[in-house]
Scaffold this active site. Structure first.
Site, PDB file in Angstrom:
ATOM      1  N   LYS A 117     -77.592 -47.807   9.459  1.00  0.00           N
ATOM      2  CA  LYS A 117     -76.471 -47.375  10.306  1.00  0.00           C
ATOM      3  C   LYS A 117     -76.425 -45.867  10.494  1.00  0.00           C
ATOM      4  O   LYS A 117     -75.920 -45.385  11.508  1.00  0.00           O
ATOM      5  CB  LYS A 117     -75.163 -47.877   9.708  1.00  0.00           C
ATOM      6  N   LYS A 159     -68.977 -46.415   4.102  1.00  0.00           N
ATOM      7  CA  LYS A 159     -69.734 -47.567   4.590  1.00  0.00           C
ATOM      8  C   LYS A 159     -71.168 -47.554   4.070  1.00  0.00           C
ATOM      9  O   LYS A 159     -71.771 -46.496   3.927  1.00  0.00           O
ATOM     10  CB  LYS A 159     -69.736 -47.583   6.130  1.00  0.00           C
ATOM     11  N   GLU A 201     -67.167 -42.143   7.535  1.00  0.00           N
ATOM     12  CA  GLU A 201     -66.687 -41.842   8.881  1.00  0.00           C
ATOM     13  C   GLU A 201     -65.182 -41.981   8.936  1.00  0.00           C
ATOM     14  O   GLU A 201     -64.568 -42.596   8.064  1.00  0.00           O
ATOM     15  CB  GLU A 201     -67.404 -42.692   9.943  1.00  0.00           C
ATOM     16  N   LYS A 237     -65.668 -61.641  12.310  1.00  0.00           N
ATOM     17  CA  LYS A 237     -65.065 -62.093  13.562  1.00  0.00           C
ATOM     18  C   LYS A 237     -64.616 -63.548  13.470  1.00  0.00           C
ATOM     19  O   LYS A 237     -65.292 -64.377  12.871  1.00  0.00           O
ATOM     20  CB  LYS A 237     -66.084 -61.933  14.691  1.00  0.00           C
ATOM     21  N   ARG A 293     -80.422 -58.498  17.263  1.00  0.00           N
ATOM     22  CA  ARG A 293     -80.687 -59.940  17.222  1.00  0.00           C
ATOM     23  C   ARG A 293     -79.732 -60.620  18.188  1.00  0.00           C
ATOM     24  O   ARG A 293     -78.843 -59.977  18.743  1.00  0.00           O
ATOM     25  CB  ARG A 293     -80.416 -60.458  15.808  1.00  0.00           C
ATOM     26  N   VAL A 296     -73.758 -64.466  17.042  1.00  0.00           N
ATOM     27  CA  VAL A 296     -72.986 -65.710  16.999  1.00  0.00           C
ATOM     28  C   VAL A 296     -72.214 -65.907  18.308  1.00  0.00           C
ATOM     29  O   VAL A 296     -72.185 -66.999  18.877  1.00  0.00           O
ATOM     30  CB  VAL A 296     -71.994 -65.663  15.804  1.00  0.00           C
ATOM     31  N   ARG A 339     -64.603 -69.599  16.287  1.00  0.00           N
ATOM     32  CA  ARG A 339     -65.561 -70.053  15.271  1.00  0.00           C
ATOM     33  C   ARG A 339     -64.913 -71.165  14.453  1.00  0.00           C
ATOM     34  O   ARG A 339     -63.843 -70.983  13.878  1.00  0.00           O
ATOM     35  CB  ARG A 339     -65.953 -68.897  14.344  1.00  0.00           C
TER      36      ARG A 339
HETATM   37  P1  ADP Z   1     -72.112 -61.472  14.606  1.00  0.00           P
HETATM   38  O1  ADP Z   1     -71.825 -60.105  15.016  1.00  0.00           O
HETATM   39  O2  ADP Z   1     -73.241 -62.131  15.275  1.00  0.00           O
HETATM   40  O3  ADP Z   1     -70.878 -62.255  14.511  1.00  0.00           O
HETATM   41  P2  ADP Z   1     -72.064 -61.556  11.793  1.00  0.00           P
HETATM   42  O4  ADP Z   1     -71.887 -60.243  11.139  1.00  0.00           O
HETATM   43  O5  ADP Z   1     -70.928 -62.509  11.820  1.00  0.00           O
HETATM   44  O6  ADP Z   1     -72.660 -61.267  13.195  1.00  0.00           O
HETATM   45  O7  ADP Z   1     -73.303 -62.257  11.141  1.00  0.00           O
HETATM   46  C1  ADP Z   1     -73.928 -63.373  11.708  1.00  0.00           C
HETATM   47  C2  ADP Z   1     -74.448 -64.237  10.608  1.00  0.00           C
HETATM   48  O8  ADP Z   1     -75.288 -63.497   9.786  1.00  0.00           O
HETATM   49  C3  ADP Z   1     -73.379 -64.818   9.734  1.00  0.00           C
HETATM   50  O9  ADP Z   1     -73.782 -66.098   9.379  1.00  0.00           O
HETATM   51  C4  ADP Z   1     -73.352 -63.881   8.536  1.00  0.00           C
HETATM   52  O10 ADP Z   1     -72.960 -64.560   7.376  1.00  0.00           O
HETATM   53  C5  ADP Z   1     -74.797 -63.469   8.473  1.00  0.00           C
HETATM   54  N1  ADP Z   1     -75.030 -62.101   8.027  1.00  0.00           N
HETATM   55  C6  ADP Z   1     -74.625 -60.961   8.599  1.00  0.00           C
HETATM   56  N2  ADP Z   1     -75.080 -59.896   7.949  1.00  0.00           N
HETATM   57  C7  ADP Z   1     -75.802 -60.366   6.915  1.00  0.00           C
HETATM   58  C8  ADP Z   1     -76.560 -59.773   5.860  1.00  0.00           C
HETATM   59  N3  ADP Z   1     -76.685 -58.474   5.744  1.00  0.00           N
HETATM   60  N4  ADP Z   1     -77.172 -60.577   4.985  1.00  0.00           N
HETATM   61  C9  ADP Z   1     -77.079 -61.906   5.102  1.00  0.00           C
HETATM   62  N5  ADP Z   1     -76.401 -62.525   6.071  1.00  0.00           N
HETATM   63  C10 ADP Z   1     -75.770 -61.776   6.961  1.00  0.00           C
HETATM   64  P1  ADP Z   2     -70.886 -54.826   9.659  1.00  0.00           P
HETATM   65  O1  ADP Z   2     -72.298 -54.339   9.727  1.00  0.00           O
HETATM   66  O2  ADP Z   2     -70.501 -55.313   8.331  1.00  0.00           O
HETATM   67  O3  ADP Z   2     -70.559 -55.735  10.812  1.00  0.00           O
HETATM   68  P2  ADP Z   2     -69.427 -52.718  11.070  1.00  0.00           P
HETATM   69  O4  ADP Z   2     -69.824 -51.290  10.982  1.00  0.00           O
HETATM   70  O5  ADP Z   2     -69.763 -53.436  12.334  1.00  0.00           O
HETATM   71  O6  ADP Z   2     -70.012 -53.496   9.814  1.00  0.00           O
HETATM   72  O7  ADP Z   2     -67.871 -52.840  10.792  1.00  0.00           O
HETATM   73  C1  ADP Z   2     -67.262 -54.104  10.648  1.00  0.00           C
HETATM   74  C2  ADP Z   2     -65.804 -54.008  11.012  1.00  0.00           C
HETATM   75  O8  ADP Z   2     -65.135 -53.050  10.169  1.00  0.00           O
HETATM   76  C3  ADP Z   2     -65.509 -53.517  12.427  1.00  0.00           C
HETATM   77  O9  ADP Z   2     -65.546 -54.547  13.395  1.00  0.00           O
HETATM   78  C4  ADP Z   2     -64.114 -52.942  12.254  1.00  0.00           C
HETATM   79  O10 ADP Z   2     -63.155 -53.962  12.237  1.00  0.00           O
HETATM   80  C5  ADP Z   2     -64.172 -52.307  10.886  1.00  0.00           C
HETATM   81  N1  ADP Z   2     -64.582 -50.888  10.959  1.00  0.00           N
HETATM   82  C6  ADP Z   2     -65.833 -50.401  10.828  1.00  0.00           C
HETATM   83  N2  ADP Z   2     -65.850 -49.044  10.925  1.00  0.00           N
HETATM   84  C7  ADP Z   2     -64.579 -48.661  11.132  1.00  0.00           C
HETATM   85  C8  ADP Z   2     -63.918 -47.392  11.323  1.00  0.00           C
HETATM   86  N3  ADP Z   2     -64.589 -46.238  11.299  1.00  0.00           N
HETATM   87  N4  ADP Z   2     -62.580 -47.391  11.505  1.00  0.00           N
HETATM   88  C9  ADP Z   2     -61.877 -48.542  11.513  1.00  0.00           C
HETATM   89  N5  ADP Z   2     -62.422 -49.765  11.345  1.00  0.00           N
HETATM   90  C10 ADP Z   2     -63.764 -49.835  11.155  1.00  0.00           C
HETATM   91 MG    MG Z   3     -70.687 -55.225  12.825  1.00  0.00          MG
END
Ligand code: ADP
Ligand code: ADP
Ligand code: MG
Length: 458
Positions: A117, A159, A201, A237, A293, A296, A339
């Site tokens: 990231k 993060k 951040e 989500k 990728r 979902v 979902r």
């Molecule tokens: P999307 O943005 O597609 O909703 P999610 O973050 O919900 O992505 O992840 C999609 C799928 O991948 C889910 O089944 C989640 O449990 C799995 N997943 C996401 N990140 C990881 C990870 N780092 N390691 C293993 N499984 C992951």
């Molecule tokens: P992941 O890789 O686990 O999906 P993300 O960076 O996409 O992680 O963050 C997941 C969720 O966490 C975001 O959809 C949001 O709800 C919250 N989030 C992430 N970064 C921030 C931020 N800087 N401020 C507020 N909420 C955040």
């Molecule tokens: Mg995310």
């Protein structure tokens, strides 16, 4: 050379989706499965199926050599990783390529760069995409995290650089909290991702989560508009929409253009998503991460635009150019996905992997049910609880919510608990109806007892 025999290294509803896309393209679909998944729907639908190991993911869906051996034994020329599991593993993408097979996704280098990231933030900034103010790179120790936090202002988010699935994230409101929470985030990240690297951040207060779907062929890239995924629980989500009703046309244009600029800058190949946080009051968006990728929630975009994202990613990774130009991609109406998980929403979302006794699918124009269930199917307890997704498309957002209620009411799944009651309660909520929510809205709503008060099963 176009792909002829596609090996699907995933399970559940996304495996079904990929098998169907392959077969529609005239491609021979080979489905991988663990010992616990011999009777899953994708195995039944595929042209061929092969066992890759025991039930635990680490011995099957995450086992690179077992997958490569099975793919070679079955004469596959390409591997689709789906989402989760090995889909964002540069080591896997590299091993697939080294074995002389096509990885249906971007290059291993792109996965590596955008999967970190911190590196992704830097690539975004270089492409002129606004990012959340934060540390320039990783923060090496608590003292430098504190220095960054004092510069950008509290509250801050700590993060994991390698993060995913909502893990390795903490919010700190004070220096003291930061000092306690940073080590926690670090050990969670080490355990989950084998990489304890952290960055800091600014925590955006009550933002909306808006993301842009992109497609690239390595040279050219297009966007398929945005999705809003602000209804989240534990940063995961729950309910997704296309488009984001809160955006005006000018902001939507700028957001989507920024995503295409970044996709082009990294010569993106395949389907990908750029995630942003949107500060509605300030009308500002900030890039947070890229998912390299299929996601979902891709069906809402497919219903909004008519683009078959899975078919398109298979074709461009087989060497084709994008089959469409940006101006051929148009949006119509509004789509919503919910979902469905095998969890009891009235019992704090406890996993509930039962046996499906009866199944009545929701039907009708503009209703899509992506799932892997059938009557008699025993849901294995080893994997993610996602059973499927109900997706609806209608002319307006209001009509889409009405259609969602009809679809969820018509649907019957007996033998297992599902999160359908949560979605019915959300659909009945005035704030959801008005589109008046953000990423921190759902959890307090649940804590306030809105679900039990409205549900009849509690
Ligand atoms: P999307 O943005 O597609 O909703 P999610 O973050 O919900 O992505 O992840 C999609 C799928 O991948 C889910 O089944 C989640 O449990 C799995 N997943 C996401 N990140 C990881 C990870 N780092 N390691 C293993 N499984 C992951
Ligand atoms: P992941 O890789 O686990 O999906 P993300 O960076 O996409 O992680 O963050 C997941 C969720 O966490 C975001 O959809 C949001 O709800 C919250 N989030 C992430 N970064 C921030 C931020 N800087 N401020 C507020 N909420 C955040
Ligand atoms: Mg995310």
């Amino acid at each position: 050379m176009a792909i002829q025999r596609l090996f699907i290294a995933n399970r559940g509803e996304i495996a079904v989706r990929i098998v169907r896309a392959a077969q529609a393209l005239g491609i021979h679909a080979i489905q991988a499965h663990s010992e616990a998944d011999t009777d899953m729907l994708a195995v039944k639908l595929a042209d061929e199926a092969v066992c890759i190991g025991p039930a635990p993911s680490k011995d099957s869906y995450l086992k690179i050599d077992a997958i490569l051996k099975a793919a070679k034994d079955t004469g596959a020329d390409a591997i689709h990783p789906g989402y989760g599991f090995l889909s964002e593993s540069p080591a896997f993408a590299r091993a697939v390529e080294a074995a002389g097979l096509i990885f249906v996704g971007p290059s291993a280098d792109t996965i590596e760069r955008m999967g970190d990231k911190v590196a992704a933030r830097q690539a975004a900034e270089a492409a002129g995409v606004p990012v959340v103010p934060g540390s320039d790179g990783r923060v090496e120790d608590v003292a430098s995290a504190v220095a960054v936090a004092e510069r950008i202002g509290f509250p801050v988010m700590i993060k994991a650089a390698a993060g995913g699935g909502g893990r390795g994230i903490r919010v700190a409101k004070t220096v003291e909290e930061l000092k306690t929470l940073a080590p926690q985030a670090k050990s969670e990240a080490e355990a989950a991702f084998g990489d304890g690297g952290l960055y800091v951040e600014r925590a955006i207060l009550s933002p909306r989560h808006i993301e842009v779907q992109i497609l690239g062929d390595g040279e050219n890239a297009v966007h398929c508009y945005e999705r809003e995924c602000s209804l989240q629980r534990r940063r995961q989500k729950v309910w997704e929409e296309a488009g984001a009703a809160c955006l005006d046309d000018e902001t939507r244009e700028a957001l989507c253009a920024s995503a295409v600029a970044l996709a082009k800058a990294v010569n993106y190949r395949g389907a990908g998503t750029l995630e942003y946080l949107y500060d509605e009051a300030a009308n500002q968006f900030f890039f947070i991460e890229m998912n390299t990728r299929i996601q979902v929630e891709h069906p809402v975009t497919e219903m909004l635009t008519g683009v078959d994202l899975v078919a398109e990613m298979i074709q461009v990774c087989g060497g084709a150019k994008l089959s469409m130009t940006q101006d051929q991609i148009t949006r119509t109406g509004h789509a919503i996905e919910v979902r469905l998980c095998a969890e009891d929403p009235f019992m704090n979302f406890m996993p509930w992997p039962g046996q499906v006794k009866t199944l009545k699918e929701p039907t009708g124009e503009g209703v899509r049910f992506d799932h892997f269930l059938s009557e008699g199917y025993q849901i294995p307890p080893f994997y993610d609880s996602l059973l499927g997704k109900v997706i609806v498309h209608a002319e307006t957002r209001d009509a889409a919510i009405d259609k969602l209620v009809t679809a969820l009411t018509e649907m019957e799944i007996e033998g297992t608990k599902t999160t359908a009651p949560l979605h019915l309660a959300l659909a009945a909520d005035p704030a959801v109806r008005a589109g008046d929510f953000h990423t921190q809205w759902l959890e307090p709503w649940l804590e306030a007892g809105n679900l039990t008060a409205k549900g009849d099963a509690a």
